[in-house]
Every structure is written in structure tokens, then in C-alpha cells.
Design an enzyme around this catalytic site. Structure first.
Site, short mmCIF file in Angstrom:
data_model
loop_
_atom_site.label_atom_id
_atom_site.label_comp_id
_atom_site.label_asym_id
_atom_site.label_seq_id
_atom_site.Cartn_x
_atom_site.Cartn_y
_atom_site.Cartn_z
N LYS A 1 0.97 -1.07 -0.05
CA LYS A 1 0.06 0.14 -0.18
C LYS A 1 0.82 1.36 -0.01
O LYS A 1 1.99 1.33 0.82
CB LYS A 1 -0.71 -0.04 1.25
CG LYS A 1 -2.03 0.90 1.14
CD LYS A 1 -3.00 0.83 2.38
CE LYS A 1 -4.18 1.77 2.19
NZ LYS A 1 -5.17 1.58 3.26
N GLU B 1 -18.54 -6.32 11.38
CA GLU B 1 -19.44 -5.76 12.32
C GLU B 1 -20.52 -6.51 12.94
O GLU B 1 -20.92 -6.22 14.07
CB GLU B 1 -20.24 -4.51 11.67
CG GLU B 1 -19.19 -3.23 11.11
CD GLU B 1 -18.73 -3.56 9.92
OE1 GLU B 1 -17.93 -2.64 9.32
OE2 GLU B 1 -18.82 -4.52 9.17
N ARG C 1 -24.63 -2.59 8.84
CA ARG C 1 -24.21 -4.02 8.44
C ARG C 1 -24.43 -5.21 9.81
O ARG C 1 -24.37 -6.51 9.33
CB ARG C 1 -22.79 -4.03 8.13
CG ARG C 1 -22.53 -3.32 7.00
CD ARG C 1 -20.83 -2.92 6.80
NE ARG C 1 -20.25 -4.17 6.20
CZ ARG C 1 -19.86 -4.47 5.19
NH1 ARG C 1 -20.33 -3.88 4.23
NH2 ARG C 1 -19.18 -5.37 5.06
#
Length: 642
Positions: free
Chosen positions: A289, A375, A403
């Protein structure tokens, strides 16, 4: 303003079709120029940077090998889609990204045929790609057709249950489907959990390292003309012979790990899969990244999100604020409470920094839990903590808590477990747009029996509401607060619990009452000042609680005023609806009360500045003035604002 980078080859790429037939050396050049273009573009607008830099080579190779948009390329979350947008005909609009009427910061179906599926939340790509694959085989989309279906998903997103549900189904169906696991050991925060450890073992274990060393030695013994071809064969063999057991058990052919920045490897693997795959395949690509931009590589979040910045130094151009953020106020308050209450624990779902849980975690690492992008699990895990005698604070953004809603209902509310939900990013959030707006939490939580739901008007109230939630041990509670800085009010030295279900009068007036929930209070006060100049002196009240309602306050306002207007940063069905129910049950409308409710409109509002979004929503001080004048039958403002 820095000079725009020279990109002679990229300048000739108008669409992915222009990549076809280019030799690998030219694709490498396209990737180098695309990385420079992405850095420059984000430096001018701000936005998501690190994720896109990590997939530059993958993006070029996918578009070079596959036939997009006939082949459906689906980016999970799609933080990483900026290079994809540049290659797919949107380069000249990158200066509008995340701005009003501009390009979305995520993939968006209405924006381009190269975005077959919109995203912004995690772990949806494999499910969507499998849906496309089944539709293809059933004869769907006859006008355009569907070719290969490719999902690109990060290792953080792969940790979510939905990704494994999709893989399990895909392995069972056996459809031709290509999943590229973009493994950079980094989502927004460092990855957590057993899957991350498993992936690390795949490319760091002894068998892989020994094979790599032996293969390198063997290649060096060959004559120079044969070394390049042998090296490619070695890399392919390495990928086909290392690990993959878990994915293969799910029914996928596993290829990897491969170097996601080596264009030779990537194109070879993609071409082989393109030509030979018959069922589901997972390609495991190792990337970095922020790749290729030092300031991003050196940041803890690898340059996940950034304001406008100076390219040579990476220094961001952020407007200074004299007020602390709501997020930091929550984190510091919870830490202070944790000093004297060892039952307090903090739970977050892959967002420790974004929710302020990292502040608590730095002081109490043993009482802090990042469950990853999960979640549903985070909510039920918190319920278990509560049932076990702890005081869990479950900190999840409003839009992400959606969610885990079934778990909020079934595992928390029905059992009346004292989970304390700290709901960050409530209300409209600006550049991330509709996918991240916290529009619905008032409506979806306040309708649940036994819930206490609070919304602070400022950061000082947030301090006291965190303390209030701490003391609620007989059922679930929630505090919703916005993104960004507070209003600059002095914070209390000691957090003090509020009386449950009690609001307050801020300004005493007559004839009109403005009842605000949350941070719109400052706009209600400004509206009162503007109305005062017109000879109308309204009462302004701060509700504080959606549930339980301060019935005494509300009925008193209804009794003593001709007009009552509620104001909230939430969708229809929230605070105003609860107030209307109370007024109706008590016959207030029979006495001639004029009641109005100001809520978010029944639309999804695209990205813009927060101020612009609230103007579109009709929730500014000027809108409040217009609403009052209309309710009183007076002339409204002379002209509408754009």
C-alpha cells in the site's frame, strides 16, 4: 502548484483497448506514468491515495489482458479505483473527484460502464462477481453480454464473513470466476485475526523461502538467453506449488503468492488464468500500500486518505481547527472513565483511529478489541461481553453499523444487554458521499424497545453523554455524533452523567419553538437571531435524547407556542416522527398546534462539502427561518439559494 508529471505513453491511452498488444516493457512504463499521475491528481484534490498506488500494476495488467467492460471488473470497497478511473476515460475529470457534481471517490454504476458494480463498503465484490457469473450463464444482459467476472479484494476485506460466504457459494456452484486477493497486510489499520496470520505464513514460511532460494540458484546456472524465460517459469511454478490449502478446500484453484508489482509475473499469471480457467480461481498477489511514494509508504495508514498535499514532501494542506474532533473527545473521555472503571472495554471493527478507540487502546491494550471488518461479529461479541459482566463501548460508524443491524436487534435489544454504541460519522459526511452518510441510525435504533438514544449538540455534551452511557446497565444505549471538529466550547473537567430523557431550554421565547436534536442546535440559534431581527423571538430547545423523549419539555413547548418545529440530521422516521406520535397521542393537534419536522430529504445526497450537503438537505439556519415563516403564513425569503 507542482508541475504535472510527463506521461507520454499514458497520454496515448484513451481507454483500456489502447493497452492491448503492448509489450510488457511498455505496460511497465504505463504503470510508472499512471502512478505519477495518480499522485499528482490526489495532491490537487485530496482523497484516497495509498490503496490506489498499491494496485497500479494490477490495474494496468487486468485491463491489458481482459476485455473490460465486457469482462466485469469489480473492485472491493473501491478506495483503490483512482488508477482504474484514469485508464477508463475519466482522466480529464480527476480534478473533480469527491467534489459536488464531480467523480465519486468510489466505483459508481451511473458514472461509467467500466464500473459494473458500485462499492464503498467492504467485502461485497465476490458476491457481486458471482452474481454476474451466474447471470452470464443464464443468458442475462443479452444486449451487452457478460464475459469474465473479476473481483479484486484486499486481505482486510477478505477477513469479513460475507467474503467467505461468497467463496463457499462460488466453490459449490463451480462457475468460472476470478478472485484476485490483493494482499498488502494493510486495510485502513493493520490487519488482525487468524486469516492475516495464515496469509503471512503462505509467503513467509520455510517451504516458500527454501523453494525461492533453490530456484534462484538454478536459474543462474542457465545461459543468459534462457534465464528470463526460466525465471518466469520458476515464478509460475512457485505460485502453483506453495500453500493455498484453505482456498482450495473452498473449491477455488489457488495461484500464488505472486509479486503484485512485477508486471512480468502479473501478466503471465493473468493470461494463463484467462486462457485456461474453467471454474473459480483465486490469485494471491502481494502488494505494498502506498507503493512508489515515500511519504505514503512511511505513514502508519500508508496514505489511506489525505487532504491536498505537496508532492515532494507529502505535507498536507489542512485548515487548522481550534476545536477538538468529536472522535478524539470520545476517545479521551472513555480513557478517563476507564481509569476508574476496569469493567469498561472498547470494541471497534477495523477502525481504531477513525473511532478514537486507539486512544483508549494506547492506555488499556488488554481491554481494547479490533475485530476486523466484521461488524456483525463485533456487535454480538459486545453483547457477550455485556452478558459476561463487562461494560462494552462498541464504536462503529453509523453507516457501518447498518451491517450489523440484525445483531443489534436480536443479540442486544431483545436481551436488553447494556452494550453502549458510540456512533461516529452521524449525519452527512462530505466527500465520501451517500455511501458513508450517517442518515438512518436514529430511525433504526429509536424504534427498538428499551434503547436509550442520545445526540450531543456539541463536544461538551458528548463528554457527559459518554459518562451517561457508562451508567446505563439495564439496557442498550447509543450516542450519535458527527464527523469533524466540535464547535469550540469548553469541555467539562469531569464527565458528568445527564438525567436520562431530559432536554434543556437554551433560549426562552414565544410563539415559535425550535426543538433541535444534535449539532443543528447552532443553526437553530442562528435562525433565532435572524428571526429576532424580523420581530419573531422563538424559543430554542436542545432535546439531547431521542429515546426516552422528554415528554414534559415537548408537551410544554406544544402548549405554550403556536408553532413547534423539530430539527435533526437524520432520515424520515426518526426523532420528528417520535415527537409527532407523542403530540398526536396527547391531542396537541386538536388544539391547533402547527407542527413541522425538518429531516434529511428522501434522497441519497451525492458528495459535496458538508455545508453544501446541508444546503441541499434544507437544514441550514436560512431553511429554518423559511420553515418558521411558512408555518406562520408569513412571506418567505425573497429567493431560494442554489
Amino acid at each position: 502548484m507542482p508541475d504535472k508529471p510527463l506521461t507520454p505513453l499514458l497520454d496515448r491511452i484513451a481507454s483500456p483497448a489502447d493497452l492491448k498488444g503492448l509489450p510488457v516493457s511498455k505496460l511497465r512504463q504505463v504503470a510508472d506514468e499512471l502512478r505519477a499521475e495518480t499522485i499528482y491528481a490526489v495532491s490537487q484534490t485530496g482523497g484516497h491515495l495509498g490503496a490506489g498506488l498499491g494496485v497500479v500494476e494490477l490495474t494496468v495488467a487486468i485491463h491489458a489482458i481482459f476485455d473490460t467492460p465486457h469482462d466485469k471488473l469489480i473492485w472491493d470497497v473501491s478506495h483503490q479505483c483512482y488508477p482504474h478511473k484514469i485508464l477508463t476515460g475519466r482522466r480529464d475529470r480527476m480534478n473533480t473527484i469527491r467534489q459536488k457534481d464531480g467523480l465519486s471517490g468510489f466505483t459508481k454504476r451511473s458514472e461509467s460502464p467500466y464500473d459494473p458494480f458500485g462499492a464503498a463498503h467492504s467485502s461485497t465484490s465476490i458476491s457481486a462477481a458471482l452474481g454476474f457469473a451466474v447471470a452470464r450463464d443464464l443468458g442475462g444482459a443479452p444486449d451487452h453480454g457478460i464475459g469474465d467476472c473479476i473481483a479484486v479484494i484486499g486481505d482486510g476485506a477478505m477477513s469479513a464473513g460475507m467474503a467467505f460466504e461468497a467463496m463457499n457459494n462460488a466453490g459449490h456452484l463451480g462457475k468460472r470466476l476470478i478472485v484476485i486477493l490483493n494482499d498488502n497486510e494493510m486495510s485502513i489499520a493493520p490487519p488482525v485475526g487468524a486469516l492475516s496470520s495464515y496469509l503471512s505464513r503462505l509467503y513467509a514460511g520455510e517451504p516458500y523461502q527454501e523453494f525461492k532460494a533453490a530456484a534462484k540458484g538454478a536459474v543462474s546456472l542457465l545461459p543468459p538467453p534462457f534465464q528470463e524465460g526460466a525465471r518466469r517459469a520458476k515464478e509460475m511454478l512457485k505460485g502453483m506449488t506453495v500453500g493455498g490449502t484453505m482456498f482450495e478446500e473452498l473449491g477455488f484453484s489457488y495461484v500464488g503468492p505472486i509479486d503484485g508489482h512485477d508486471m512480468d509475473q502479473i501478466t503471465q499469471v493473468l493470461r494463463t488464468v484467462h486462457d485456461r480457467a474453467s471454474g473459480p480461481v483465486l490469485i494471491h498477489a502481494i502488494t505494498k500500500k502506498g507503493k512508489g511514494y515515500g511519504p505514503a509508504e512511511e505513514r502508519d495508514d500508508r496514505g489511506h486518505a489525505t487532504a491536498k498535499f505537496d508532492v515532494p514532501t507529502g505535507k498536507q494542506h489542512k485548515a487548522p481547527s481550534n476545536a477538538p474532533s468529536y472522535t478524539s473527545v470520545f476517545g479521551k473521555t472513555l480513557t478517563k472513565l476507564g481509569e476508574t472503571d476496569d469493567k469498561i472495554v472498547a470494541v471497534t471493527a477495523a477502525m481504531p483511529d477513525g473511532t478514537g478507540v486507539d486512544i483508549f487502546g494506547a492506555r488499556f491494550p488488554g481491554r481494547t478489541f479490533d475485530v476486523g471488518i466484521a461488524e456483525q461479529h463485533g456487535v454480538t461479541f459486545s453483547a457477550g461481553l455485556a452478558a459476561g459482566g463487562m461494560r462494552p463501548f462498541c464504536a462503529i460508524y453509523s453507516t457501518f453499523l447498518q451491517r450489523g443491524y440484525d445483531q443489534v436487534v436480536h443479540d442486544v435489544a431483545i436481551q436488553r444487554l447494556p452494550v453502549r454504541f458510540m456512533i461516529d460519522r452521524a449525519g452527512l459526511v462530505g466527500a465520501d458521499g451517500a455511501t458513508h452518510a450517517g442518515s438512518f441510525d436514529i430511525a433504526y435504533l429509536a424504534n427498538l424497545p428499551g434503547f436509550t438514544v442520545m445526540a450531543p449538540a456539541d463536544e461538551a455534551e458528548l463528554v457527559n453523554m459518554v459518562a451517561t452511557a457508562q451508567m446505563i446497565d439495564d439496557g442498550p444505549s447509543a450516542v450519535r455524533y458527527p464527523r469533524g471538529s466540535g464547535v469550540g466550547i469548553e469541555l467539562p473537567e469531569e464527565p458528568t452523567p445527564l438525567e436520562i430523557g431530559k432536554g434543556r431550554i437554551v433560549i426562552e421565547g414565544k410563539r415559535v419553538a425550535l426543538l433541535s436534536l444534535g449539532p443543528r442546535l447552532a443553526h437553530a440559534e442562528k435562525a433565532a437571531e435572524m428571526l429576532g431581527a424580523k420581530g419573531i423571538a422563538p424559543t430554542v430547545a436542545d432535546a439531547r435524547f431521542v429515546k426516552p423523549l422528554d415528554e414534559e419539555l415537548i408537551l410544554g413547548l406544544a402548549r405554550d407556542h403556536e408553532v413547534l418545529i423539530t430539527i435533526e440530521e437524520g432520515a424520515i422516521g426518526g426523532f420528528g416522527s417520535h415527537v409527532a406520535q407523542l403530540l398526536a397521542e396527547n391531542g396537541c393537534f386538536d388544539d391547533g398546534l402547527k407542527y413541522r419536522s425538518m429531516v434529511l430529504p428522501d434522497i441519497f445526497i451525492d458528495q459535496a462539502t458538508p455545508d453544501d450537503m446541508y444546503r441541499i438537505a434544507g437544514l441550514t439556519a436560512e431553511d429554518i427561518v423559511e420553515k418558521v415563516q411558512a408555518a406562520l403564513g408569513l412571506r418567505t425569503l425573497d429567493s431560494k439559494r442554489a
